[in-house]
Scaffold this motif. Structure first.
Motif, short mmCIF file in Angstrom:
data_model
loop_
_atom_site.label_atom_id
_atom_site.label_comp_id
_atom_site.label_asym_id
_atom_site.label_seq_id
_atom_site.Cartn_x
_atom_site.Cartn_y
_atom_site.Cartn_z
N SER A 3 0.83 -1.19 0.00
CA SER A 3 0.00 0.00 0.00
C SER A 3 0.87 1.25 0.00
O SER A 3 2.06 1.20 0.30
CB SER A 3 -0.91 0.00 1.23
N MET A 4 0.25 2.36 -0.36
CA MET A 4 0.96 3.63 -0.29
C MET A 4 1.23 3.98 1.17
O MET A 4 0.42 3.65 2.04
CB MET A 4 0.15 4.72 -0.98
N PRO A 5 2.36 4.62 1.46
CA PRO A 5 2.72 4.90 2.86
C PRO A 5 1.63 5.67 3.59
O PRO A 5 1.11 6.66 3.08
CB PRO A 5 4.00 5.75 2.72
N ALA A 6 1.27 5.17 4.76
CA ALA A 6 0.29 5.84 5.61
C ALA A 6 1.04 6.69 6.62
O ALA A 6 1.18 6.34 7.79
CB ALA A 6 -0.60 4.81 6.30
N CYS A 7 1.55 7.80 6.15
CA CYS A 7 2.33 8.69 7.00
C CYS A 7 1.89 10.13 6.73
O CYS A 7 1.04 10.38 5.87
CB CYS A 7 3.83 8.55 6.71
N LEU A 36 -5.58 9.58 2.72
CA LEU A 36 -6.18 10.91 2.60
C LEU A 36 -5.13 12.01 2.58
O LEU A 36 -5.34 13.08 2.01
CB LEU A 36 -7.16 11.15 3.74
N GLU A 37 -3.97 11.74 3.19
CA GLU A 37 -2.91 12.74 3.25
C GLU A 37 -2.44 13.15 1.87
O GLU A 37 -1.98 14.28 1.67
CB GLU A 37 -1.72 12.21 4.06
N LEU A 38 -2.57 12.25 0.89
CA LEU A 38 -2.14 12.58 -0.47
C LEU A 38 -2.95 13.75 -1.02
O LEU A 38 -2.42 14.60 -1.74
CB LEU A 38 -2.28 11.36 -1.38
N LEU A 72 -5.40 -0.30 -6.71
CA LEU A 72 -5.89 0.55 -5.64
C LEU A 72 -7.40 0.48 -5.53
O LEU A 72 -8.11 0.32 -6.53
CB LEU A 72 -5.43 2.00 -5.89
N ILE A 73 -7.91 0.58 -4.31
CA ILE A 73 -9.34 0.48 -4.05
C ILE A 73 -9.79 1.72 -3.29
O ILE A 73 -9.01 2.62 -2.98
CB ILE A 73 -9.66 -0.79 -3.23
N GLY A 74 -11.10 1.74 -2.98
CA GLY A 74 -11.65 2.84 -2.20
C GLY A 74 -12.32 3.87 -3.09
O GLY A 74 -12.49 3.69 -4.30
N THR A 75 -12.70 4.97 -2.49
CA THR A 75 -13.41 6.04 -3.20
C THR A 75 -12.53 7.27 -3.32
O THR A 75 -11.51 7.39 -2.63
CB THR A 75 -14.69 6.41 -2.44
N ILE A 76 -12.95 8.16 -4.19
CA ILE A 76 -12.26 9.46 -4.30
C ILE A 76 -12.83 10.38 -3.23
O ILE A 76 -14.04 10.63 -3.21
CB ILE A 76 -12.47 10.08 -5.70
N PRO A 77 -12.01 10.89 -2.34
CA PRO A 77 -12.54 11.75 -1.26
C PRO A 77 -12.98 13.11 -1.80
O PRO A 77 -12.48 13.59 -2.82
CB PRO A 77 -11.35 11.89 -0.31
N ILE A 132 -10.65 16.25 -2.78
CA ILE A 132 -9.90 16.41 -4.03
C ILE A 132 -10.23 17.74 -4.69
O ILE A 132 -9.43 18.28 -5.46
CB ILE A 132 -10.19 15.23 -4.99
N GLY A 133 -11.40 18.28 -4.37
CA GLY A 133 -11.76 19.58 -4.93
C GLY A 133 -10.86 20.70 -4.46
O GLY A 133 -10.81 21.78 -5.08
N GLY A 134 -10.10 20.47 -3.38
CA GLY A 134 -9.16 21.48 -2.90
C GLY A 134 -7.87 21.52 -3.67
O GLY A 134 -7.07 22.44 -3.51
#
Length: 820
Positions: free
Chosen positions: A578-582, A642-644, A660-665, A668-670
């Motif tokens: 997975s992508m780093p969760a940091c 989400l940090e990305l 990759l899975i999940g939804t687009i938060p 992203i509009g920011g």
């Protein structure tokens, strides 16, 4: 005897007193008297309103003698303040120029600060002692534009004035203002946004004392007034480069007998150099760089017997190169490159240039006629022959230059070299530019000592060469180097730029390579490197390109903690997990100071290949204007942290071809600067958030081949892409895809089950098949009856017969019924 003894004792006591007095003066900042009270009060007034981030003037307090304050220098006898040097102290706030009231102040340097306001003393508030000031420097101080320079008029003894970088666009009479300074020797007004050169009273001005004048990087957009050079006869240094000056060179330029340095570069001057230029017999520097002069250089230029610096490069000069250039025996620097000359250069052109140390003939369409055994009468320190078709042989006369520190012979069609001489030559050159040739040599046994090494776009083979500990930059891209990176490279503490793109290199990258103290850019793309990405990272990294290799394992979280990183490309590898969760502490992609980085990167000349918007582009002047993250074509899985999406300054984001899975938060509009977004070929699901409609700069969007559902949000940008940006999402609808049904448009009020959807689909197929079968059978029979007469008659006879038969059967049944 007693008299002699008393005399000797007196002398001894006098010496002791002198030593004691000297010691006290040394311990009190070279003063016999304490700081003058008026001087102290004046400086404390100056201190008010200033912010001192470096703590320089915070030491200015009543507890210390003001002559001991930082930046303050006093006279060793009187204790009066004579010099105030606060250069580059990062002061902010309001500056009060009443500091000029210091009675014996002769030197004032307030350069490189950021003042909101410069408070100038009014005319009524007379600066009575300002005539003692000799040096005033306010250069490169960020401040609101000054309306005028009239406040300079009391500074009658001023000899050196430096206002470089001060916004003076509102000052229309700047020349008249400085002309009042009768003692002025040096005037620096570079980058002041001056826009007015023409003045009808120019002939009445007098700058007879001036010897240095720098007006470069302004916006005059006018011809040079012919009377301008009548202002002074003693000038030795004149810089009018990058001023948008056009027209012809004024003839008054010829009446400056002491001129040593002339720079008119980066303008739009036209016409020829005045024929009388031979009168400038003492000139030492002439720069007409990058103008639009169209005529050839006059042959009279050979009369400049004492000239040392001559630069006519980057113009549109044409015709023959004057043979009289060879008569300039005092010439140290000759630059005539980037023009349209059409002539030959032979040994005779340089036969008398004994003092030549710098030669620039780059980008010329000329023919070299040098003898193969020619040995020049000079030893060059710098030689520039780029973009001249020299090949295929490396020029033999260059091998004789034993003092070369800089050599640029890139893009010259060279493929053949004298191996031993060539190796000996390039090993010791500080700045080596051999790019874009076809040299095919194995240099793995060489140790290159240069600071900058550019060998890209050649055919070099074998292993990578050794490079010295002093190397700053190395570009070996687009060659055929093989093997691994030498471990000795990890000790190059000054190296800040590594480009090994597109070679045949393999093996694991040395662990400490990414951790070089000064490393800013590393490009190892398009090779066969393997192993994992090293964990230790230089805090100064700005560009990391590992594209198209065999790297595997997880992405190190350290990569997302580099504050200066603006381009990260790990695409087309075998990275997994997975992508780093940091905490994504990529400060440069969160808070981007466009003004600061425009200044910092404006002078760079690095070139790297960057990938964005789905295609490659070549970038000169490496700068953070392109902020990119590309992790595509790997084996990444899990949800995107989400940090990305907190990296609101990112312009290109490519996560395609992963798992990759999940939804687009919604956040992203920011990311309002996003220009290219590619999430295709993953397993993302859910609805596309409405906030994506706020991404007004999107030029490339690819959400295809995922599991998105619902309706595509309505917005100017999202509807501007064609269906290929959304295909492969069966449950996605809305423009530019097919329209959504009522139920699809209101999923909360009607959510049919999967079984009902399947039954409805089967029922619709059955009815459709029955309808089609009926239509085919009906028109097959009826059509035949209408078109074929025999069939039609037979049909009628069959109908009549069947009618009679049915009638007979019906009547028999009816009779039997009655009988019963």
């Amino acid at each position: 005897m007693m008299t002699i003894l008393v005399s000797q004792m007196s002398i001894l006591l006098l010496l002791l007193l002198s030593v004691t007095t000297f010691h006290k003066s040394m311990c009190s900042n070279h003063t016999l008297f304490s700081c003058n009270e008026n001087d102290r009060q004046t400086m404390l007034t100056f201190k008010q309103g200033l912010n001192d981030s470096r703590g320089i003037i915070s030491t200015w307090s009543t507890e210390k003698d003001c002559c001991a304050w930082k930046g303050v220098h006093c006279d060793s006898i009187t204790g009066r303040v004579t010099k105030l040097d606060l250069n580059n102290c990062f002061l902010e706030g309001k500056i009060n120029l009443s500091i000029l009231e210091l009675e014996f102040l002769s030197y004032l340097d307030l350069s490189l600060h950021k003042f909101d306001v410069i408070r100038i003393p009014s005319i009524q508030h007379n600066i009575t002692h300002a005539s003692n000031l000799l040096h005033l420097d306010l250069s490169y101080t960020v401040v609101t534009a000054l309306n005028n320079l009239q406040w300079l008029s009391p500074l009658s003894s001023l000899k050196n004035l430096n206002l470089n970088g001060i916004d003076l666009h509102k000052e229309t009479n700047w020349l008249q203002a400085v002309a009042t300074l009768s003692s002025l020797l040096e005037l620096h007004l570079s980058k002041c946004k001056l826009n007015n050169f023409i003045n009808p009273s120019l002939e009445y001005l007098n700058l007879s004392s001036l010897v240095t004048l720098d007006l470069s990087w302004n916006n005059f957009t006018s011809p040079l007034p012919n009377g301008f050079f009548n202002l002074t006869k003693d000038i030795t240094y004149l810089d009018l480069s990058v001023c948008h000056i056009y027209g012809e060179m004024p003839s008054s330029l010829l009446y400056l007998p002491n001129l040593r340095h002339l720079d008119l570069s980066y303008n739009q001057l036209q016409g020829s150099i005045p024929n009388g230029i031979r009168q400038l017999e003492h000139i030492k520097y002439l720069d007409l760089n990058k103008n639009h002069l169209h005529r050839s250089i006059p042959y009279g230029i050979g009369q400049l017997a004492h000239i040392q610096y001559l630069d006519l490069s980057k113009n549109m000069l044409s015709g023959f190169i004057p043979s009289t250039l060879g008569n300039l025996s005092s010439l140290y620097s000759l630059s005539i490159g980037s023009n349209n000359f059409s002539s030959e250069i032979s040994n005779r052109t340089f036969s008398k240039l004994y003092s030549l140390g710098f030669l620039d003939l780059s980008s010329l369409n000329i023919v070299f006629q040098f003898d193969l055994d020619w040995v020049p009468p000079f030893q060059l320190g710098g030689l520039y022959l780029a973009h001249i078709n020299q090949g295929p042989n490396f020029p033999s006369w260059i091998y004789t230059q034993k003092s070369l520190e800089e050599l640029d012979i890139s893009s010259s069609g060279i493929s053949l070299v004298d191996r031993n001489k060539f190796f000996s030559l390039i090993e010791g050159i500080n700045n080596l530019y051999l790019s874009n040739n076809s040299i095919a040599e194995d240099i793995s046994n060489l140790t290159l000592l240069g600071y900058e090494i550019w060998l890209d776009h050649n055919n070099f083979t074998g292993g990578l060469p050794n490079i010295s500990v002093g190397t700053d930059l190395v570009d070996l891209s687009y060659n055929s180097f093989s093997g691994s990176i030498p471990h000795i490279w990890t000790s190059l503490e000054h190296l800040f730029y590594i480009n090994l793109w597109s070679n045949r290199l393999s093996g694991e990258v040395p662990v400490d390579l990414f951790d070089l103290k000064q490393l800013e850019m590393i490009n190892l793309g398009e090779n066969q490197f393997s192993g994992t990405i090293p964990m230790n990272m230089s805090r100064y990294l700005e560009v990391v390109i590992l594209r198209a290799n065999q790297f595997e394992g997880n992405i190190p979280p350290q990569l997302f903690e580099l504050p200066l990183l603006f381009h990260l490309d790990l695409a087309h590898n075998k990275l997994s997990g997975s992508m780093p969760a940091c905490k994504y502490n990529l400060t440069h992609m969160i808070n981007y100071d466009r003004y600061y980085y425009a200044m910092v990167y404006s002078a760079t000349n690095d070139a790297i290949e960057l990938f964005t918007k789905g295609q490659e582009y070549y970038l000169y002047d490496v700068s953070p204007n392109r902020r990119t993250i590309d992790l595509s074509a790997n084996n990444l899985s899990g949800e995107v942290p989400l940090e990305l999406f907190h990296l609101v300054q990112v312009q290109t984001l490519n996560l395609s071809h992963n798992n990759l899975i999940g939804t687009i938060p919604k956040m992203i509009g920011g990311m309002k600067y996003m220009e290219s977004l590619d999430l295709s070929n993953n397993k993302f699901c859910g609805e596309i958030p409405q906030s994506m409609a706020l991404l007004n700069f999107l030029e490339v969007l690819n959400l295809s081949c995922n599991n998105f559902d619902g309706k595509i949000p309505i917005g100017t940008q999202l509807q501007s892409f064609n269906a290929s940006s959304y295909i492969g999402n069966p449950k996605l609808c809305g423009a530019p895809l097919s329209s959504c049904t009522t139920k699809e448009e209101n999923p909360k009020t009607a959510m049919p089950s999967t079984e009902n959807e399947d039954d409805d689909s089967i029922r619709e197929s059955l009815y459709l098949g029955m309808g089609v079968g009926f239509a085919v059978g009906f028109w097959g029979i009826c059509g035949s009856l209408f078109l074929i007469r025999k069939w039609r008659h037979a049909y009628y006879r069959f109908i009549d017969g069947m009618g009679d038969k049915l009638y007979g059967i019906l009547m028999v049944k009816l009779i039997r019924f009655r009988r019963n």
